[in-house]
Structure formats: structure tokens, C-alpha cells
Design an enzyme around this catalytic site. Structure first.
Site, PDB file in Angstrom:
ATOM      1  N   GLU A 156       0.839  -1.189   0.000  1.00  0.00           N
ATOM      2  CA  GLU A 156       0.000   0.000   0.000  1.00  0.00           C
ATOM      3  C   GLU A 156       0.878   1.244   0.000  1.00  0.00           C
ATOM      4  O   GLU A 156       1.928   1.267   0.648  1.00  0.00           O
ATOM      5  CB  GLU A 156      -0.909  -0.014   1.234  1.00  0.00           C
ATOM      6  CG  GLU A 156      -1.829  -1.227   1.217  1.00  0.00           C
ATOM      7  CD  GLU A 156      -2.508  -1.494   2.542  1.00  0.00           C
ATOM      8  OE1 GLU A 156      -3.633  -2.014   2.525  1.00  0.00           O
ATOM      9  OE2 GLU A 156      -1.917  -1.206   3.590  1.00  0.00           O
ATOM     10  N   ASP A 172      -4.843  -7.776   6.374  1.00  0.00           N
ATOM     11  CA  ASP A 172      -5.878  -8.699   5.920  1.00  0.00           C
ATOM     12  C   ASP A 172      -5.398 -10.138   5.847  1.00  0.00           C
ATOM     13  O   ASP A 172      -6.196 -11.062   6.024  1.00  0.00           O
ATOM     14  CB  ASP A 172      -6.384  -8.276   4.544  1.00  0.00           C
ATOM     15  CG  ASP A 172      -7.263  -7.048   4.618  1.00  0.00           C
ATOM     16  OD1 ASP A 172      -8.460  -7.200   4.892  1.00  0.00           O
ATOM     17  OD2 ASP A 172      -6.757  -5.932   4.430  1.00  0.00           O
TER      18      ASP A 172
END
Length: 403
Positions: A156, A172
């Protein structure tokens, strides 16, 4: 969208969160020595394939173009392409795949001023679809998700006028190993995300050996390939992990702070800003130094703790959000019973209770520098796997060995 949950803070890129809340004064801005440096429209990202795997690699740069707020993808040259309109049911998205480097080689692409993700997959292209509300991201906790049996992961990043923030993340899932890096304006290169030697296999061995259902988080393909370990919140969602896995710890916290005070000092640079928590019934009330109640939290369940949302929601404000971030980190690290002053930033005391986030514990134990994003607010106390620079010259993504 199947069983997928509505977007929440734990679904938001931690790097993007850091960049955005910086504007609100919650976290530090870009380094002072780079103030005023002009960040170009795109920068180079060098991707190196040290995975040792023979399958082809596919790359994707997906996100929000910060200049316009439009969602889309970038090609290898850094050119932005807006997503077309979606549909109900979701329709296939345009093919945004970039052919990645062969084993043992590197390639360089350009990334624009995005807040988004860089996905990479082995062997097969990922399936992305467009709903009326925008891009449908992979949701591997859903066994019917078309990407469930694909080996993939993502980094990210936020690149904006203040610089670059790029991370490795396990918020996640823990999956294909990789590291990220940035070359700063002074020529120095910093990286994070590398596992210790043997860390990839070591993590899975440790998780499988952990009693209490934690082994159920591991997902494998029919051919025996280990695909990932789900984060515990996703494990609760699909029934792999008990919804009450943290309940005993929460009950003990609730009992302790019914008769004593929890002090939260959420800003390291504002030591005089303190909030005081006491439990009354099903509520923990926080007061300021004047004795006025500023926010309250209901007794959290395990999912709220692992996801840092729901009963531990953290808005981008100056009171509830910072308190919630601190509580979330302390619950995941199980430090609330040992330290009545939070945050506790010393990793030596993390995960010592028998009831803790075992997934996060085992990830951090296998990281070469000890840092990870094993839950959304793992940056409390600066234990996150993030690098940033206000004048980035180049970014790096290294696909590491599965050893």
C-alpha cells in the site's frame, strides 16, 4: 459483494491513512529537511523478483488519483486510466495487469500520485470487477471469491506533494513475502518488510502449532500450495476462529478498570494531553483533565479488537480516534493489564498474555526488523513496516523467497 464487509478503517491502506491523518495533525508530516521539495508527478518503482518461483508475475497499480479524486489504475509508464462505470452485478474491470520481472531479474515502472495498492500475483492474473460503487477488491475470506486460489499479495502506498509512504501489510492476510523500500533525497535507501531467514515457513509452523483454532486461519490450494493465513478478524467472519477468542482478556480488563484508572496519552509530542478511562457497567468512559466525559466505548468483542473498528471505531478527530487507536493496539498486544498508562511502546512486553492476537505475535517474531502491519494500528509506538520520505527519488518492491 458476497460476504464481504463494508469498507472500514481496517480495509484502508495504512500508508494512505498515515498520509491523510498527517494533514489532521494526528501523526508527523514529512521530514523537515525535505520541506518544500517538489515531488514529481510520477516516480520510479523497481520491482525485483527474488522469489525463487518459476511462475509468471503480474503487477497492478490501483488507486485514487489524488489530483482529481478519480479511481483507476496506472500502466507501466505511470499513465492514469480511470475505471469505467460499474454494474450490478459487478462487471469485469479492464485488464490492468503489467507483466512482472522474471525470476532473478528486476524491472522498473513508474507510479503516479496515488493513494492505493500495488498488487502482485503468481501464475495467474487477478480478477477485478467494477460495481456501481467502484472497484471490488479481492476478498479471500470468501471461499467463492474468484481470487481465492491465486497466490498474491499487495503493498500500500501514498505518493503526494508531501512525499512517499509505502508499506508491507498483513492487516488482511499473511501471504507471498515481500519488502518495500525508498531512496531518499540524500541518496540513502531504507527498506522494511523482509522476513528473517526461514521466517516464511517459520510463521506457518508457529501458527499451525498454536492451540485455540489459530491453525484454521491457514488456507491451502488443492495442489497443496499454501496460499495465505487470514487475519483473525476474517477468520471470525468465515467461522475459522471463535468469535470469543479475546473475551477472557476483555473481561479481565473490564474488571481491572472498574476499580482503577486507565490513562491514555495519545500524542507523543503532547504529553500534557491525557484522557482517563474508568469502567461503569458495559461502558468505559474517558474524561479529560477537567473531569468532563469526552468519549465512551462499549465493551468490545474480538472482531472489533482485531479490526480496530465497530466498537473501537477510530474517526479522524483529535479525541475519540486517537484514544481508540491506543486501545486497539493495547488490546491486540495484550498490554492493558500490565500497563495502566498507554500507549505502552516497548515491544518487550507485547503479546505476553495467554490471550492475545497470536497472528500478530507470530508475524512480528519472524520479521527481520521486528516491524509489521499485523493489524490496522500497528503504527502505535512505531512498530509498523513503513518507510517514507518527503523527497523520494525511487521506490522499491522486492519479492522475497518462500523459505
Amino acid at each position: 459483494m458476497g460476504t464481504r464487509r463494508a469498507p472500514s478503517v481496517r480495509r484502508t491502506a495504512p500508508a494512505a491513512v498515515l498520509a491523510l491523518v498527517a494533514a489532521a495533525g494526528v501523526t508527523v508530516a514529512a521530514p523537515a529537511e525535505h520541506a518544500g521539495a517538489a515531488v514529481p508527478t510520477t516516480i520510479q518503482l523497481t520491482v525485483t523478483n527474488n522469489s525463487g518461483r518459476s511462475e509468471p508475475v503480474y503487477l497492478y497499480d490501483l488507486g485514487t488519483l489524488l489530483a482529481t479524486g478519480r479511481q483507476g489504475w496506472a500502466d507501466a509508464s505511470g499513465t492514469f486510466h480511470a475505471w469505467p462505470g460499474g454494474a450490478n452485478p459487478p462487471a469485469p474491470a479492464p485488464d490492468a495487469a503489467i507483466a512482472g520481472p522474471a525470476p532473478g531479474s528486476s524491472m522498473t515502472i513508474r507510479i503516479p500520485k496515488f493513494s492505493g495498492r500495488i498488487y502482485f500475483s503468481y501464475g495467474k492474473k487477478l480478477v477485478f470487477k467494477l460495481a456501481t460503487g467502484g472497484l471490488v477488491q479481492p476478498a479471500v475470506q470468501n471461499p467463492s471469491d474468484p481470487n481465492h486460489d491465486i497466490l498474491f499479495n499487495w503493498s500500500e502506498y501514498t505518493l503526494n506533494d508531501s512525499g512517499l509512504w509505502i508499506n508491507s501489510t498483513q492487516v488482511d492476510m499473511f501471504s507471498a513475502p515481500y519488502a518495500v523500500g525508498v531512496k531518499a533525497g540524500n541518496g540513502a535507501t531504507r527498506s522494511t518488510g523482509h522476513l528473517k531467514s526461514g521466517g516464511y515457513q517459520g510463521f506457518y509452523s508457529a501458527l499451525r502449532g498454536q492451540s485455540g483454532g489459530w491453525a484454521n486461519l491457514v488456507q491451502t490450494r488443492s495442489d497443496g500450495t499454501v496460499l495465505r493465513a487470514l487475519a483473525p478478524g476474517h477468520g471470525i467472519e468465515n467461522g475459522a476462529l471463535s468469535a470469543g477468542v479475546m473475551s477472557d482478556y476483555v473481561n479481565r480488563v473490564w474488571s481491572k478498570y472498574a476499580t482503577s484508572t486507565l490513562t491514555v496519552t495519545p500524542f507523543a509530542d503532547q504529553p500534557a494531553t491525557k484522557y482517563f478511562g474508568r469502567v461503569s457497567g458495559n461502558t468505559m468512559n474517558f474524561t479529560n483533565s477537567s473531569g468532563a466525559v469526552v468519549t465512551s466505548f462499549q465493551k468490545p468483542d474480538s472482531d472489533s479488537i482485531f479490526g480496530c473498528y465497530k466498537l473501537l471505531d477510530a474517526p479522524n478527530d483529535q479525541v475519540r480516534g486517537p484514544i481508540s487507536r491506543t486501545l486497539c493496539a493495547a488490546y491486540n498486544r495484550s498490554t492493558l493489564l500490565t500497563h495502566a498508562n498507554q500507549p505502552d511502546t516497548s515491544a518487550a512486553g507485547f503479546y505476553q498474555d495467554a490471550v492475545t492476537n497470536q497472528y500478530a505475535r507470530k508475524i512480528h517474531a519472524q520479521m527481520a526488523d521486528g516491524n509489521a502491519y499485523a493489524f490496522a494500528f500497528d503504527d502505535v509506538g512505531h512498530h509498523e513496516s513503513l518507510v517514507n520520505d518527503g523527497n523520494p527519488q525511487q521506490a522499491y518492491l522486492t519479492l522475497d523467497p518462500f523459505s
